[in-house]
Design a protein around this motif. Sequence first.
Motif, short mmCIF file in Angstrom:
data_model
loop_
_atom_site.label_atom_id
_atom_site.label_comp_id
_atom_site.label_asym_id
_atom_site.label_seq_id
_atom_site.Cartn_x
_atom_site.Cartn_y
_atom_site.Cartn_z
N ALA A 101 0.81 -1.22 0.00
CA ALA A 101 0.00 0.00 0.00
C ALA A 101 0.84 1.27 0.00
CB ALA A 101 -0.94 -0.01 1.21
N LEU A 102 1.93 1.28 0.78
CA LEU A 102 2.72 2.50 0.93
C LEU A 102 3.65 2.74 -0.26
CD1 LEU A 102 3.73 2.16 4.69
CD2 LEU A 102 2.08 3.78 3.73
N TRP A 103 4.27 1.65 -0.78
CA TRP A 103 5.35 1.82 -1.74
C TRP A 103 5.24 0.95 -2.99
CZ3 TRP A 103 7.48 0.31 3.39
CH2 TRP A 103 7.59 1.43 4.24
N GLY A 104 4.21 0.15 -3.10
CA GLY A 104 4.08 -0.69 -4.28
C GLY A 104 5.09 -1.82 -4.35
N ILE A 105 5.61 -2.25 -3.22
CA ILE A 105 6.55 -3.38 -3.20
C ILE A 105 5.73 -4.67 -3.23
CG2 ILE A 105 8.33 -4.57 -1.85
CD1 ILE A 105 9.16 -1.83 -0.78
N PRO A 106 5.95 -5.54 -4.23
CA PRO A 106 5.06 -6.69 -4.45
C PRO A 106 5.31 -7.84 -3.47
CG PRO A 106 6.84 -6.74 -6.05
CD PRO A 106 7.01 -5.45 -5.26
N LYS A 107 5.09 -7.58 -2.20
CA LYS A 107 5.36 -8.59 -1.17
C LYS A 107 4.30 -9.67 -1.18
CE LYS A 107 7.78 -5.45 2.00
NZ LYS A 107 7.99 -5.10 3.42
N GLU A 108 4.76 -10.91 -1.02
CA GLU A 108 3.89 -12.07 -0.83
C GLU A 108 4.24 -12.72 0.51
OE1 GLU A 108 1.48 -12.71 -2.73
OE2 GLU A 108 1.96 -11.75 -4.65
N LEU A 109 3.33 -13.54 1.00
CA LEU A 109 3.60 -14.25 2.25
C LEU A 109 4.37 -15.53 1.97
CD1 LEU A 109 0.24 -13.85 4.21
CD2 LEU A 109 2.41 -12.65 4.60
N GLY A 110 5.30 -15.86 2.86
CA GLY A 110 6.06 -17.09 2.76
C GLY A 110 6.52 -17.52 4.14
N VAL A 111 7.08 -18.69 4.21
CA VAL A 111 7.71 -19.18 5.44
C VAL A 111 9.21 -19.04 5.26
CG1 VAL A 111 8.04 -21.15 6.97
CG2 VAL A 111 5.81 -20.77 5.89
N ILE A 112 9.85 -18.28 6.14
CA ILE A 112 11.27 -17.97 6.01
C ILE A 112 11.98 -18.39 7.29
CG2 ILE A 112 12.99 -16.15 5.64
CD1 ILE A 112 10.70 -14.52 4.28
N THR A 113 12.99 -19.23 7.16
CA THR A 113 13.81 -19.62 8.30
C THR A 113 15.23 -19.11 8.06
OG1 THR A 113 14.34 -21.77 7.32
CG2 THR A 113 12.42 -21.66 8.76
N LEU A 114 15.82 -18.53 9.10
CA LEU A 114 17.18 -18.02 9.05
C LEU A 114 17.91 -18.49 10.29
CD1 LEU A 114 16.43 -14.31 7.98
CD2 LEU A 114 17.27 -16.15 6.51
N SER A 115 19.14 -18.96 10.11
CA SER A 115 19.95 -19.40 11.25
C SER A 115 21.36 -18.87 11.06
CB SER A 115 19.97 -20.92 11.37
OG SER A 115 20.56 -21.51 10.21
N SER A 116 22.06 -18.63 12.18
CA SER A 116 23.41 -18.07 12.14
C SER A 116 24.26 -18.73 13.20
CB SER A 116 23.36 -16.56 12.37
OG SER A 116 24.66 -16.03 12.46
N ASP A 117 25.56 -18.94 12.85
CA ASP A 117 26.50 -19.47 13.83
C ASP A 117 27.55 -18.43 14.22
OD1 ASP A 117 28.17 -19.29 11.65
OD2 ASP A 117 28.40 -21.45 11.37
N GLY A 118 27.31 -17.16 13.87
CA GLY A 118 28.26 -16.10 14.21
C GLY A 118 29.23 -15.77 13.10
N ARG A 119 29.53 -16.74 12.22
CA ARG A 119 30.43 -16.50 11.09
C ARG A 119 29.73 -16.69 9.74
NH1 ARG A 119 34.91 -13.78 12.07
NH2 ARG A 119 35.74 -14.64 10.14
N GLY A 120 28.51 -17.08 9.79
CA GLY A 120 27.75 -17.33 8.58
C GLY A 120 26.39 -17.86 8.94
N GLY A 121 25.72 -18.45 7.98
CA GLY A 121 24.40 -18.97 8.28
C GLY A 121 23.71 -19.53 7.06
N ARG A 122 22.46 -19.92 7.28
CA ARG A 122 21.65 -20.50 6.22
C ARG A 122 20.24 -19.92 6.28
NH1 ARG A 122 23.77 -24.96 3.78
NH2 ARG A 122 25.71 -25.75 4.70
N GLY A 123 19.56 -19.98 5.15
CA GLY A 123 18.19 -19.53 5.10
C GLY A 123 17.39 -20.37 4.12
N GLU A 124 16.08 -20.38 4.33
CA GLU A 124 15.19 -21.10 3.42
C GLU A 124 13.89 -20.33 3.30
OE1 GLU A 124 14.50 -25.62 3.06
OE2 GLU A 124 12.79 -24.90 4.24
N LEU A 125 13.41 -20.24 2.06
CA LEU A 125 12.12 -19.64 1.76
C LEU A 125 11.21 -20.69 1.14
CD1 LEU A 125 10.06 -17.33 0.96
CD2 LEU A 125 11.41 -17.10 -1.14
N THR A 126 10.02 -20.85 1.70
CA THR A 126 9.00 -21.68 1.08
C THR A 126 7.75 -20.81 0.90
OG1 THR A 126 8.27 -22.53 3.23
CG2 THR A 126 9.88 -23.83 2.01
N ALA A 127 7.17 -20.89 -0.28
CA ALA A 127 5.98 -20.10 -0.59
C ALA A 127 5.13 -20.87 -1.58
CB ALA A 127 6.38 -18.74 -1.17
#
Length: 211
Positions: A101-127
């Motif tokens: 509504a504010l900026w026209g950014i085409p956001k969709e809903l998804g499930v996002i997991t992010l993990s970090s070990d202090g020097r890096g990390g992993r992520g996953e998006l499911t939609a």
Amino acid sequence: MERAAAPFPPSPWHLTGDMVVSLWRVPADELPPWPLPRGVRPWVVRRRATLLTFWVDYRPGGVLAYREVLIALAVRDGRRLAGSTVAAWVDDERSRAGGRALWGIPKELGVITLSSDGRGGRGELTAAGMPPVRVAYRDVLRLPFRLPARAHLVQRLPDGAECRVPVRFSGRPALGRSRVTTGAGAPLSVLARHRPLLSVALRDFRGIVGS
């Protein structure tokens, strides 16, 4: 019956957290058919377009706390170089409603997991409608200062009007390496077929989106 829009904070949004940003140069003819605002065209040099991907963990302390995966395409806005968000997923309905509504950014809903070990990390998006997208990141060099950055996005609002969105961030940077994987033929398979030129983690960032 149409679903009522979730309440969201007014612009600008003050946000804080951690993110990994990657810069990609990919063949322009491999880009999905992402719509762009009128008068805006991809910035193409030697038949390659530039993409920026953001994996972001927005944390308490800002106006909203949520996770986001966002893809911006470098574009020509008249004589200026800008970005245009061509795809984005969040795990918070208020962020989705406000971004659209504010900026026209085409956001969709998804499930996002992010993990970090202090020097890096992993992520996953499911939609819905796409196979999982995964990222792995590792620090190579941490820099001993806060890095400021600013840009503007060019977007199309729901009523068709153009919108220019200022974005300002600063955080503690680390240069690193990242790799994205996903299913063949998926909407974001262009990222899995290439490696980013540069990846930067921006930790403990503070940012402002909008004006």
